[in-house]
Scaffold this motif. Structure first.
Motif, PDB file in Angstrom:
ATOM      1  N   ASN A  55       0.733  -1.059   0.016  1.00  0.00           N
ATOM      2  CA  ASN A  55      -0.078  -0.088  -0.035  1.00  0.00           C
ATOM      3  C   ASN A  55       0.868   1.337   0.027  1.00  0.00           C
ATOM      4  O   ASN A  55       1.632   1.471   0.687  1.00  0.00           O
ATOM      5  CB  ASN A  55      -0.928   0.025   1.120  1.00  0.00           C
ATOM      6  CG  ASN A  55      -2.136  -1.099   1.190  1.00  0.00           C
ATOM      7  OD1 ASN A  55      -1.728  -2.284   1.444  1.00  0.00           O
ATOM      8  ND2 ASN A  55      -3.233  -0.652   0.870  1.00  0.00           N
ATOM      9  N   TYR A  56       0.743   2.226  -0.897  1.00  0.00           N
ATOM     10  CA  TYR A  56       1.290   3.351  -1.037  1.00  0.00           C
ATOM     11  C   TYR A  56       0.451   4.599  -0.779  1.00  0.00           C
ATOM     12  O   TYR A  56      -0.895   4.385  -1.374  1.00  0.00           O
ATOM     13  CB  TYR A  56       1.949   3.473  -2.505  1.00  0.00           C
ATOM     14  CG  TYR A  56       2.829   2.451  -2.577  1.00  0.00           C
ATOM     15  CD1 TYR A  56       4.205   2.890  -2.607  1.00  0.00           C
ATOM     16  CD2 TYR A  56       2.548   1.219  -2.961  1.00  0.00           C
ATOM     17  CE1 TYR A  56       5.220   2.020  -3.152  1.00  0.00           C
ATOM     18  CE2 TYR A  56       3.345   0.267  -3.262  1.00  0.00           C
ATOM     19  CZ  TYR A  56       4.863   0.561  -3.477  1.00  0.00           C
ATOM     20  OH  TYR A  56       5.779  -0.162  -3.687  1.00  0.00           O
ATOM     21  N   ILE A  68      -2.677   3.825  -3.469  1.00  0.00           N
ATOM     22  CA  ILE A  68      -2.625   2.741  -4.546  1.00  0.00           C
ATOM     23  C   ILE A  68      -2.042   1.452  -3.744  1.00  0.00           C
ATOM     24  O   ILE A  68      -1.361   1.366  -2.972  1.00  0.00           O
ATOM     25  CB  ILE A  68      -1.424   3.305  -5.490  1.00  0.00           C
ATOM     26  CG1 ILE A  68      -1.841   4.520  -6.364  1.00  0.00           C
ATOM     27  CG2 ILE A  68      -1.150   1.822  -6.287  1.00  0.00           C
ATOM     28  CD1 ILE A  68      -0.731   4.912  -6.993  1.00  0.00           C
ATOM     29  N   TRP A  69      -2.882   0.678  -4.084  1.00  0.00           N
ATOM     30  CA  TRP A  69      -2.426  -0.972  -3.430  1.00  0.00           C
ATOM     31  C   TRP A  69      -2.152  -1.531  -4.809  1.00  0.00           C
ATOM     32  O   TRP A  69      -2.701  -1.684  -5.850  1.00  0.00           O
ATOM     33  CB  TRP A  69      -3.847  -1.577  -2.896  1.00  0.00           C
ATOM     34  CG  TRP A  69      -3.588  -2.840  -2.728  1.00  0.00           C
ATOM     35  CD1 TRP A  69      -2.663  -3.794  -1.956  1.00  0.00           C
ATOM     36  CD2 TRP A  69      -4.101  -4.076  -3.618  1.00  0.00           C
ATOM     37  NE1 TRP A  69      -2.713  -5.046  -1.871  1.00  0.00           N
ATOM     38  CE2 TRP A  69      -3.719  -5.487  -3.066  1.00  0.00           C
ATOM     39  CE3 TRP A  69      -5.121  -4.109  -4.670  1.00  0.00           C
ATOM     40  CZ2 TRP A  69      -4.033  -6.357  -3.479  1.00  0.00           C
ATOM     41  CZ3 TRP A  69      -5.314  -5.369  -5.143  1.00  0.00           C
ATOM     42  CH2 TRP A  69      -4.768  -6.542  -4.372  1.00  0.00           C
ATOM     43  N   LEU A  70      -0.639  -2.025  -4.624  1.00  0.00           N
ATOM     44  CA  LEU A  70      -0.334  -2.969  -5.606  1.00  0.00           C
ATOM     45  C   LEU A  70      -0.326  -4.200  -5.105  1.00  0.00           C
ATOM     46  O   LEU A  70       0.321  -4.822  -4.145  1.00  0.00           O
ATOM     47  CB  LEU A  70       1.215  -2.677  -6.151  1.00  0.00           C
ATOM     48  CG  LEU A  70       1.264  -1.172  -6.799  1.00  0.00           C
ATOM     49  CD1 LEU A  70       2.706  -0.750  -6.985  1.00  0.00           C
ATOM     50  CD2 LEU A  70       0.464  -1.019  -7.803  1.00  0.00           C
ATOM     51  N   GLY A  71      -0.866  -5.043  -5.868  1.00  0.00           N
ATOM     52  CA  GLY A  71      -1.092  -6.677  -5.322  1.00  0.00           C
ATOM     53  C   GLY A  71       0.095  -7.683  -6.213  1.00  0.00           C
ATOM     54  O   GLY A  71       0.430  -7.364  -6.934  1.00  0.00           O
ATOM     55  N   ALA A 228      10.235   5.169  -9.975  1.00  0.00           N
ATOM     56  CA  ALA A 228      10.498   4.814  -8.856  1.00  0.00           C
ATOM     57  C   ALA A 228      11.910   6.086  -8.385  1.00  0.00           C
ATOM     58  O   ALA A 228      12.811   6.325  -9.029  1.00  0.00           O
ATOM     59  CB  ALA A 228      11.389   3.530  -8.730  1.00  0.00           C
ATOM     60  N   GLY A 229      11.319   6.671  -7.354  1.00  0.00           N
ATOM     61  CA  GLY A 229      12.246   7.800  -6.672  1.00  0.00           C
ATOM     62  C   GLY A 229      13.028   7.297  -5.466  1.00  0.00           C
ATOM     63  O   GLY A 229      12.588   6.233  -4.927  1.00  0.00           O
ATOM     64  N   LYS A 230      13.735   8.090  -4.855  1.00  0.00           N
ATOM     65  CA  LYS A 230      14.368   7.554  -3.587  1.00  0.00           C
ATOM     66  C   LYS A 230      13.207   7.679  -2.547  1.00  0.00           C
ATOM     67  O   LYS A 230      13.621   6.750  -1.559  1.00  0.00           O
ATOM     68  CB  LYS A 230      15.339   9.119  -2.998  1.00  0.00           C
ATOM     69  CG  LYS A 230      16.095   8.679  -1.819  1.00  0.00           C
ATOM     70  CD  LYS A 230      16.810   9.624  -1.444  1.00  0.00           C
ATOM     71  CE  LYS A 230      17.430   9.815  -0.066  1.00  0.00           C
ATOM     72  NZ  LYS A 230      18.291  10.806   0.315  1.00  0.00           N
ATOM     73  N   ASP A 231      12.244   8.260  -2.506  1.00  0.00           N
ATOM     74  CA  ASP A 231      11.320   8.237  -1.534  1.00  0.00           C
ATOM     75  C   ASP A 231      10.304   7.596  -1.625  1.00  0.00           C
ATOM     76  O   ASP A 231       9.128   7.380  -0.857  1.00  0.00           O
ATOM     77  CB  ASP A 231      10.858   9.496  -1.143  1.00  0.00           C
ATOM     78  CG  ASP A 231      11.877  10.731  -0.651  1.00  0.00           C
ATOM     79  OD1 ASP A 231      12.826  10.107   0.186  1.00  0.00           O
ATOM     80  OD2 ASP A 231      12.279  11.621  -1.089  1.00  0.00           O
ATOM     81  N   GLY A 232       9.956   6.899  -3.153  1.00  0.00           N
ATOM     82  CA  GLY A 232       8.919   6.422  -3.215  1.00  0.00           C
ATOM     83  C   GLY A 232       8.456   6.357  -4.687  1.00  0.00           C
ATOM     84  O   GLY A 232       9.390   6.494  -5.576  1.00  0.00           O
ATOM     85  N   LEU A 233       7.121   6.150  -5.168  1.00  0.00           N
ATOM     86  CA  LEU A 233       6.770   6.040  -6.610  1.00  0.00           C
ATOM     87  C   LEU A 233       6.264   7.482  -6.901  1.00  0.00           C
ATOM     88  O   LEU A 233       5.274   8.077  -6.153  1.00  0.00           O
ATOM     89  CB  LEU A 233       5.639   5.080  -6.674  1.00  0.00           C
ATOM     90  CG  LEU A 233       6.139   3.780  -6.608  1.00  0.00           C
ATOM     91  CD1 LEU A 233       5.027   2.687  -6.824  1.00  0.00           C
ATOM     92  CD2 LEU A 233       7.317   3.464  -7.419  1.00  0.00           C
ATOM     93  N   TYR A 246       4.237   8.828  -3.999  1.00  0.00           N
ATOM     94  CA  TYR A 246       3.216   7.583  -3.008  1.00  0.00           C
ATOM     95  C   TYR A 246       4.429   6.950  -2.216  1.00  0.00           C
ATOM     96  O   TYR A 246       5.293   6.205  -2.952  1.00  0.00           O
ATOM     97  CB  TYR A 246       2.868   6.810  -3.999  1.00  0.00           C
ATOM     98  CG  TYR A 246       1.436   7.366  -4.693  1.00  0.00           C
ATOM     99  CD1 TYR A 246       0.134   7.327  -4.052  1.00  0.00           C
ATOM    100  CD2 TYR A 246       1.345   8.068  -5.937  1.00  0.00           C
ATOM    101  CE1 TYR A 246      -0.906   7.665  -4.539  1.00  0.00           C
ATOM    102  CE2 TYR A 246       0.424   8.712  -6.501  1.00  0.00           C
ATOM    103  CZ  TYR A 246      -0.779   8.255  -5.778  1.00  0.00           C
ATOM    104  OH  TYR A 246      -1.926   8.991  -6.122  1.00  0.00           O
ATOM    105  N   LYS A 247       4.419   7.026  -0.920  1.00  0.00           N
ATOM    106  CA  LYS A 247       5.261   6.371  -0.118  1.00  0.00           C
ATOM    107  C   LYS A 247       4.535   4.886   0.249  1.00  0.00           C
ATOM    108  O   LYS A 247       3.533   5.012   0.741  1.00  0.00           O
ATOM    109  CB  LYS A 247       5.741   7.261   1.185  1.00  0.00           C
ATOM    110  CG  LYS A 247       6.572   8.242   0.649  1.00  0.00           C
ATOM    111  CD  LYS A 247       6.913   9.125   1.946  1.00  0.00           C
ATOM    112  CE  LYS A 247       7.786  10.398   1.630  1.00  0.00           C
ATOM    113  NZ  LYS A 247       8.245  11.218   2.881  1.00  0.00           N
ATOM    114  N   LYS A 248       5.329   3.904   0.286  1.00  0.00           N
ATOM    115  CA  LYS A 248       4.915   2.808   0.710  1.00  0.00           C
ATOM    116  C   LYS A 248       4.884   2.505   2.419  1.00  0.00           C
ATOM    117  O   LYS A 248       5.874   2.983   3.028  1.00  0.00           O
ATOM    118  CB  LYS A 248       5.941   1.616   0.354  1.00  0.00           C
ATOM    119  CG  LYS A 248       5.416   0.243   0.467  1.00  0.00           C
ATOM    120  CD  LYS A 248       6.280  -0.856  -0.116  1.00  0.00           C
ATOM    121  CE  LYS A 248       5.715  -2.201  -0.002  1.00  0.00           C
ATOM    122  NZ  LYS A 248       6.799  -3.145  -0.634  1.00  0.00           N
ATOM    123  N   ALA A 249       3.804   2.078   2.827  1.00  0.00           N
ATOM    124  CA  ALA A 249       3.288   1.763   4.127  1.00  0.00           C
ATOM    125  C   ALA A 249       4.435   0.874   4.650  1.00  0.00           C
ATOM    126  O   ALA A 249       4.501  -0.281   4.245  1.00  0.00           O
ATOM    127  CB  ALA A 249       1.842   1.346   4.371  1.00  0.00           C
TER     128      ALA A 249
END
Length: 250
Positions: A55-56, A68-71, A228-233, A246-249
């Motif tokens: 989850n982001y 955003i949820w990536l499954g 994809a960046g240093k801090d997320g998507l 979008y930072k990943k939980a």
């Protein structure tokens, strides 16, 4: 929250709390983006498909909440809340040219009969007609195909619901008794979902049907690309959210 979220609360997505409070000051979305204060490192990073699922949550864009949820199964769900505006979509994700590409592919619509406590018809149908009203939590649902079936086996199909009031109406002789209704997305080859119409509803010739997965009726975008960046998507410029990440939980 959307599918797969470890923060799921059971209330509708638009009213959920994020990790930070979102102040809804009704600013135009463009202004919200201009006022974004987060300093983001957008340098490209290598993508690892095995580590991407999860989850982001969107950070760095004022007034906007998004997830955003990536499954692991290659599917995704997306939701965005800005003021009174809720948007969403679902589909499939893949890595293409070192970017995460989201492509909308709405799933089958799922329905249930409205509870009597929730369904309050404004007026009775005209004699000789049956009326179905299709809605989600906050809106009437368009693009739903319905088949009305009587106890005798006689049936009639309506190609789509009215987007203004969610209604589909057919003409039936007074001798017929409404037995069940089949529903599916208009223009699809999805299997009919049959919902029984109880005697009380059949006698009034009007019944309500609730879409239980309202994200299936949303199409926030056809495609979105994230880097994809240093801090997320980081979403592409076409999304209007490119100043965020979008930072990943954890």
């Amino acid at each position: 929250m959307i599918a797969g979220s470890r923060h799921a609360t059971g209330v509708k997505w638009a009213s959920c709390h994020y990790n930070e409070t979102i102040a809804m000051r009704k600013l135009p979305l463009f202004s919200a983006l201009v006022l974004a204060t987060a300093c983001l490192n957008s340098s490209a990073q290598a993508l690892d498909k095995d580590s991407l699922p999860g989850n982001y949550f969107l950070k760095g864009v004022m007034e906007v909440g998004s997830e955003i949820w990536l499954g692991k199964n290659g599917k995704f769900q997306y939701m965005l809340a800005y003021g009174n505006l809720d948007q969403g979509t679902e589909g499939v994700w893949e890595i293409k040219n070192e970017r995460v590409v989201l492509t909308s592919v709405p799933g089958p619509m799922l329905f249930r009969l409205e509870k009597e406590t929730d369904f309050k018809p404004e007026k009775e149908p005209q004699a000789g007609t049956w009326v179905a009203v299709v809605r989600a939590d906050d809106f009437y649902v368009k693009d739903v195909e319905l088949t009305f079936e009587a106890q005798s086996g006689k049936s009639a199909t309506v190609s789509g619901t009215d987007p203004k009031n969610g209604q589909a109406i057919v003409t039936m002789p007074a001798s017929e008794v409404w037995s069940r209704t089949g529903l599916r997305r208009r223009g699809s080859q999805d299997a009919w979902q049959w919902v029984a119409v109880p005697p009380a509803r059949a006698s009034t010739r009007i019944a309500g049907f609730r879409l239980t997965n309202q994200i299936s009726a949303m199409t926030a975008f056809k495609s979105m690309e994230l880097t994809a960046g240093k801090d997320g998507l980081i979403p592409d410029e076409a999304s209007g959210l490119s100043q965020g990440v979008y930072k990943k939980a954890q």
